[in-house]
Design a protein around this motif. Sequence first.
Motif, short mmCIF file in Angstrom:
data_model
loop_
_atom_site.label_atom_id
_atom_site.label_comp_id
_atom_site.label_asym_id
_atom_site.label_seq_id
_atom_site.Cartn_x
_atom_site.Cartn_y
_atom_site.Cartn_z
N MET A 182 0.83 -1.21 0.00
CA MET A 182 0.00 0.00 0.00
C MET A 182 0.86 1.26 0.00
O MET A 182 0.58 2.22 -0.71
CB MET A 182 -0.92 0.01 1.23
CG MET A 182 -2.03 -1.01 1.20
SD MET A 182 -3.02 -0.97 2.72
CE MET A 182 -3.85 0.59 2.55
N SER A 333 -6.78 -5.72 -6.16
CA SER A 333 -5.81 -5.03 -5.31
C SER A 333 -4.46 -5.76 -5.31
O SER A 333 -4.41 -6.97 -5.08
CB SER A 333 -6.34 -4.94 -3.88
OG SER A 333 -5.35 -4.42 -3.02
N ALA A 341 -7.82 -2.20 -0.27
CA ALA A 341 -8.24 -1.27 -1.33
C ALA A 341 -9.52 -0.55 -0.94
O ALA A 341 -9.70 0.63 -1.24
CB ALA A 341 -8.42 -2.04 -2.64
N GLU A 344 -8.63 2.19 1.41
CA GLU A 344 -8.00 3.31 0.71
C GLU A 344 -9.02 4.13 -0.06
O GLU A 344 -8.99 5.37 -0.05
CB GLU A 344 -6.91 2.78 -0.23
CG GLU A 344 -6.07 3.87 -0.86
CD GLU A 344 -4.92 3.31 -1.68
OE1 GLU A 344 -4.33 4.08 -2.47
OE2 GLU A 344 -4.61 2.11 -1.54
N GLN A 345 -9.94 3.45 -0.74
CA GLN A 345 -11.00 4.16 -1.46
C GLN A 345 -11.90 4.92 -0.49
O GLN A 345 -12.32 6.05 -0.77
CB GLN A 345 -11.86 3.17 -2.25
CG GLN A 345 -11.16 2.49 -3.42
CD GLN A 345 -12.08 1.50 -4.11
OE1 GLN A 345 -13.23 1.79 -4.40
NE2 GLN A 345 -11.57 0.30 -4.36
N SER A 349 -7.10 8.14 1.75
CA SER A 349 -5.75 8.43 2.24
C SER A 349 -4.99 7.12 2.41
O SER A 349 -5.46 6.21 3.10
CB SER A 349 -5.82 9.17 3.58
OG SER A 349 -4.55 9.20 4.22
N VAL A 350 -3.82 7.04 1.78
CA VAL A 350 -3.00 5.84 1.92
C VAL A 350 -2.49 5.68 3.36
O VAL A 350 -2.60 4.59 3.93
CB VAL A 350 -1.82 5.86 0.92
CG1 VAL A 350 -0.86 4.70 1.20
CG2 VAL A 350 -2.33 5.78 -0.50
N ALA A 353 -5.38 4.47 5.46
CA ALA A 353 -5.70 3.07 5.19
C ALA A 353 -4.64 2.14 5.77
O ALA A 353 -4.95 1.07 6.30
CB ALA A 353 -5.83 2.85 3.68
N GLN A 354 -3.38 2.56 5.70
CA GLN A 354 -2.30 1.76 6.29
C GLN A 354 -2.46 1.65 7.81
O GLN A 354 -2.21 0.59 8.38
CB GLN A 354 -0.94 2.37 5.96
CG GLN A 354 -0.46 2.10 4.54
CD GLN A 354 0.92 2.68 4.30
OE1 GLN A 354 1.14 3.89 4.44
NE2 GLN A 354 1.87 1.82 3.95
#
Length: 409
Positions: A182, A333, A341, A344-345, A349-350, A353-354
């Motif tokens: 990611m 993904s 995924a 993140e959607q 924000s990456v 999401a991480q």
Amino acid sequence: MAKRRATVPDTHEMDDLKLDNAETTYTNSNINDSSAGVAVKREKLSVEHDDRVLTRLGKVPVLKRNFAFMSMLGFTCTVMNTWEGELQLFLQSFQNGGSAGSIYGYIIVWIGTLCVFATMGELASMAPTSGGQYHWVYMLSPRSCRKFLSYFIGWLNVIGWQAAVAGLGYLSAALVQGVAVMGNPSYQPKSWQTTLLLWASIAFAVFFNTIIISALPKVEGVILILHVLGFFAVLVPLVYLSPHRGAEQVFTEFMNIGGWQTQGLSFFIGIIASVFNFLGADGAVHMSEEIQNAAVIVPRAMVFSVLLNGALGFGILVAILFCLGDVEMALASPTGFPFMAIFEQGVGSVPGAQTMASILVILMLCGTVSVVASASRMTWSFARDRGLPGWVHIGKVGLPSPPQVVILT
């Protein structure tokens, strides 16, 4: 002095055990809890009763009883990891059943699992030993085949729990690599890296189960809190920030992406994911000889963990189906986990999401600690009953746990 060979009582002795348990419970209930001294006395009486029951079952009490209800509830919840597993295995049920199939299949499995563990709880209340299922099979089977059936079930349990250790370690490793992908899409996970991460997660669990084993009950209580708080830490931003699908799509749309012959067959293939996510509540059974008032705590821990984890798992499943977003993008993904995924959607924000995915990594590592504990106790119990090669060495105990079995696991 020659040791008396361990034996397991027949079914007609169970009523005596239950009556003995009821008498002790009645006696303890009449003790005033107002002073610390009386509390210590209650604990001592409980341990003495547990040891007496274990002795009547033909086993010598050798493990220290450190676990109580909350620590054991945390233990069983983290072994199951239902809502965490529901996210990780989301692809299996969604491709084979769609949104509606995932929801209704989950409900069926939840009810069925609750019935199974309610029955197991009754057995555990009568014979709370670390061997669990293979002891119960011996007590309930006809004399003509009880030894064979007990031995067979014992091996199934040992192999199953050892496989669970490897499986949870692998999932933890794959999650770490998914989070890395990611943040760095150019990263290509290698198989040898997965293997090293798997061994690292298991080494982490072994450390907890050997070096700081005395702190494990308190740690499990903390993990229970993380298990619940982590659920809301993932659910709230996902539901609040993500666009939502319609209720009709979520509750009525069946799919057969797997290409099975019929929709019904596809549904039952997808239901396997939910079955996997409810495995492990019997981990409490294999810790029975380390639990105070095991005849009461073990059944309660199993049933309450199924109820709690089932509710959390259902909540996260419905949330992820409503917040699905671009299905094709999620299924494709590069992380290998569609839920990453979707995170993140949804949050856009990456790093966000991480962070959400990292919560699952932490909880899966915690689950590995509990699975190693349960697997090692099951293996130790079977070796104690001379069911494993090398039982003389494997069945020894170094208080407060059997470290050689933990390392073997």
